[in-house]
Design an enzyme around this catalytic site. Structure first.
Site, PDB file in Angstrom:
ATOM      1  NE  ARG A 280      13.924  27.155  -6.470  1.00  0.00           N
ATOM      2  CZ  ARG A 280      13.266  26.084  -6.041  1.00  0.00           C
ATOM      3  NH1 ARG A 280      12.985  25.113  -6.868  1.00  0.00           N
ATOM      4  NH2 ARG A 280      12.886  25.995  -4.779  1.00  0.00           N
TER       5      ARG A 280
ATOM      6  CE  LYS B 298      -0.075  11.169  -3.265  1.00  0.00           C
ATOM      7  NZ  LYS B 298       0.777  10.960  -4.451  1.00  0.00           N
TER       8      LYS B 298
ATOM      9  CG  HIS C 243      -3.968   7.941  -4.399  1.00  0.00           C
ATOM     10  ND1 HIS C 243      -4.272   9.276  -4.295  1.00  0.00           N
ATOM     11  CD2 HIS C 243      -2.866   7.890  -5.182  1.00  0.00           C
ATOM     12  CE1 HIS C 243      -3.396   9.979  -4.990  1.00  0.00           C
ATOM     13  NE2 HIS C 243      -2.526   9.168  -5.541  1.00  0.00           N
TER      14      HIS C 243
ATOM     15  CE  LYS D 277       5.091   4.276  -8.387  1.00  0.00           C
ATOM     16  NZ  LYS D 277       4.140   5.035  -9.186  1.00  0.00           N
TER      17      LYS D 277
HETATM   18  C1  BG6 Z   1       0.312   9.640  -7.865  1.00  0.00           C
HETATM   19  C2  BG6 Z   1       1.576   8.962  -7.407  1.00  0.00           C
HETATM   20  O1  BG6 Z   1      -0.323  10.269  -6.791  1.00  0.00           O
HETATM   21  O2  BG6 Z   1      -0.562   8.677  -8.412  1.00  0.00           O
HETATM   22  C3  BG6 Z   1       2.230   8.186  -8.536  1.00  0.00           C
HETATM   23  O3  BG6 Z   1       2.495   9.929  -6.918  1.00  0.00           O
HETATM   24  C4  BG6 Z   1       1.235   7.249  -9.193  1.00  0.00           C
HETATM   25  O4  BG6 Z   1       3.339   7.435  -8.057  1.00  0.00           O
HETATM   26  C5  BG6 Z   1      -0.040   8.009  -9.541  1.00  0.00           C
HETATM   27  O5  BG6 Z   1       1.824   6.710 -10.361  1.00  0.00           O
HETATM   28  C6  BG6 Z   1      -1.112   7.052 -10.023  1.00  0.00           C
HETATM   29  O6  BG6 Z   1      -2.198   7.817 -10.472  1.00  0.00           O
HETATM   30  P1  BG6 Z   1      -3.227   7.220 -11.505  1.00  0.00           P
HETATM   31  O7  BG6 Z   1      -4.261   8.273 -11.637  1.00  0.00           O
HETATM   32  O8  BG6 Z   1      -2.465   6.940 -12.757  1.00  0.00           O
HETATM   33  O9  BG6 Z   1      -3.720   5.957 -10.866  1.00  0.00           O
END
Ligand code: BG6
Length: 515
Positions: free
Chosen positions: A71, A181, A273, A363
């Site tokens: 944007r 996603k 994931h 987290k």
């Molecule tokens: C993302 C999530 O898909 O994956 C995040 O939205 C997360 O919240 C991240 O921190 C983690 O990815 P990676 O590759 O660092 O394990």
């Protein structure tokens, strides 16, 4: 004839690097990559660094043109200047001036509202310029935007003749769309989104990204299982007692309060994931490495996962929220959003009947670690009664370390040297860093390259996205209807209820240790 390059590791392993040969052979066609939402976090943190590293590695075919669409009205030079510090921070290879100049010269930018026709008129001009420069009409559209604008973007792309619904074959020129996603926010919205996208694109043109599938260590799960005759015979309920899959992060929500309030950990990590990793650990042997053979098997195993009843959610799904989350920008003061979740799943198949799968993600935990632990059954204790009583004789555990310190380790018991038969636990470990002595590329590099090549193997097909939502739907429903998130302390192992869930089954989580 030139010989393939060889590797030699400190562990005495040598061999030919066949993959590097394959990469060169399968270089993509020249392509225009259009990133919607290019000035956002994903664009700067992952996409631009991935494209920059691919360029440095010589993996792209010239010309590859990168067109940002956002944007914010920006000149292309300003867009480049916006990306440069992010590349400096997030690129795995240094940003040298000459390389930067080359990368910057491949950038283009269109500023405008996604709902405005003028944006697409301008984009069409840029795409035609790219085609004239040699991309031959080959184009990838990356929707790095909230799902709420997917429909309008696709509608306008179609209206302006920038996408057309057609079967895409590998290596054939055409248009493909990468969708970020979370794909929807529940089963109904994901189905509606699939329907909507399906009106504009054929399934072979839709690349639903889950970056975990681009991680080397996740891809290695299949090679480990099916490329070695020693694992597969043991990979079933006769030998495995339970499996733990952990995705622990030390970071919080990193300023993404509004996004996280709508998402929560189950939609953010578990629906995609962790269920994807679980499907690779549990799927049957595919007939080939082709996209459909692999995706058929993944889909099949997800269909065999037992649906959770409301009772299961009460007993086998635990939620937590880190203390301080409610003070983050964009988060409601009484938010019930989970930043930690743990659950138990069962698979009703001959291979996995009776083997619990424990999944957890959170987290602000003590350690950053993504790992699969395969716990093998204990041995009959006739020979080792004393060791069993003293808890010394622990069953073997195979750990697939996804990140960091990528590798594989096996814990087993061995005799402690000495006159009597004493046993102790030992670890046999392989790390990627030691074994291959070469950097591991970022997941987004591999996935962008695969999409340009028209290879959808590492992207999610509609049926498995659908099934994954179906599986977590009861958790979302119960948690949304009944407040009760447990607050946990940052820097620890998450809520105690998650430990109780495991101990009730006679297991325990792998301990997370502060770095
Ligand atoms: C993302 C999530 O898909 O994956 C995040 O939205 C997360 O919240 C991240 O921190 C983690 O990815 P990676 O590759 O660092 O394990």
């Amino acid at each position: 004839m030139t010989q393939p390059p060889r590797y030699e590791s400190s562990q005495g392993v040598t061999g030919e690097i066949l993959e590097e040969v394959a990469t060169k052979r399968r270089r993509p066609e020249p392509t225009a990559i259009v990133i919607f939402g290019a000035t956002g976090d994903l664009g700067g943190r992952k996409l631009a660094p991935a494209l920059f590293n691919l360029m440095l590695d010589g993996a792209l075919t010239e010309p590859t043109v990168i067109i940002g669409v956002s944007r914010t009205p920006l000149a292309v030079e300003q867009f480049a200047e916006h990306l440069r510090p992010r590349l400096a921070e997030f690129s795995r290879q240094p940003v040298e001036p000459a390389a930067w100049d080359k990368f910057a010269s491949s950038l283009d930018y269109v500023g405008g509202d996604f709902a405005n026709d003028a944006t697409y008129v301008a984009l069409k001009v840029r795409l035609e310029a790219a085609k004239a420069a040699g991309t031959r009409g080959n184009r990838v559209f990356y929707l790095a935007t909230p799902p709420s604008v997917f429909a309008v973007i696709l509608e306008k792309l179609q209206k302006h003749g920038l996408i057309e619904r057609a079967v895409q074959k590998r290596g054939v020129l055409g248009c493909r769309v990468i969708v970020e996603k979370p794909f929807g926010r529940d089963l109904a919205s994901a189905r509606a989104l699939n329907e909507m996208i399906g009106n504009y694109l054929h399934e072979t043109q839709i690349y639903r990204i889950d970056h975990y599938l681009g991680k080397e260590t996740v891809q290695n799960i299949l090679v480990l299982r099916f490329g070695n005759s020693i694992f597969e015979p043991l990979w079933n309920r006769n030998h495995i007692s339970h499996v733990e899959i952990t995705a622990a992060e030390t970071i919080g929500i990193e300023g993404r309060g509004t996004f996280y309030e709508q998402t929560g950990v189950v939609r953010d990590i578990i629906q995609n994931h962790l269920l994807q990793v679980m499907s690779l650990v549990t799927m049957e042997v595919p007939a080939s490495f082709s996209a459909d053979d692999i995706r058929d098997e993944k889909s099949q195993v997800l269909r065999s996962v037992r649906n959770l009843s409301l009772n299961d959610v009460a007993n086998y799904a635990v939620r937590g929220q880190y203390r301080g989350y409610r003070d983050e920008h964009g988060v409601a003061p009484e938010s019930e959003t989970a930043t930690y979740a743990a659950l138990r799943l069962m698979i009703d198949s001959w291979r996995w009947h009776g083997v619990p799968f424990y999944l957890r993600a959170g987290k602000k935990l003590a350690e950053r670690l993504t790992e699969v632990q395969i716990h093998f059954k204990s041995v009959p204790l006739v020979l080792f009664k004393d060791e069993a009583a003293g808890n010394v004789l622990q069953p073997a555990v195979l750990t697939l370390r996804i990140q960091p310190s990528e590798g594989i380790s096996l814990r087993f018991v061995a005799k402690v040297p000495g006159e009597s038969i004493n046993v102790g636990n030992v670890h046999m470990t392989m790390t990627y860093a030691d074994a291959f002595k070469r950097p591991i590329s970022e997941a987004y590099e591999r996935l962008l390259l695969d999409c340009m090549r028209g290879d959808a193997t590492l992207f999610n097909r509609r049926d498995s996205v659908d099934r994954a939502w179906e599986l977590i739907q009861p958790i979302l429903q119960v948690w949304e209807a009944t407040p009760g998130v447990t607050i946990y302390e940052p820097g620890g192992c998450g809520p105690a209820d998650a430990d109780t869930m495991m101990t009730r089954d006679g297991c325990s989580w792998r301990t997370l240790v502060a770095e």
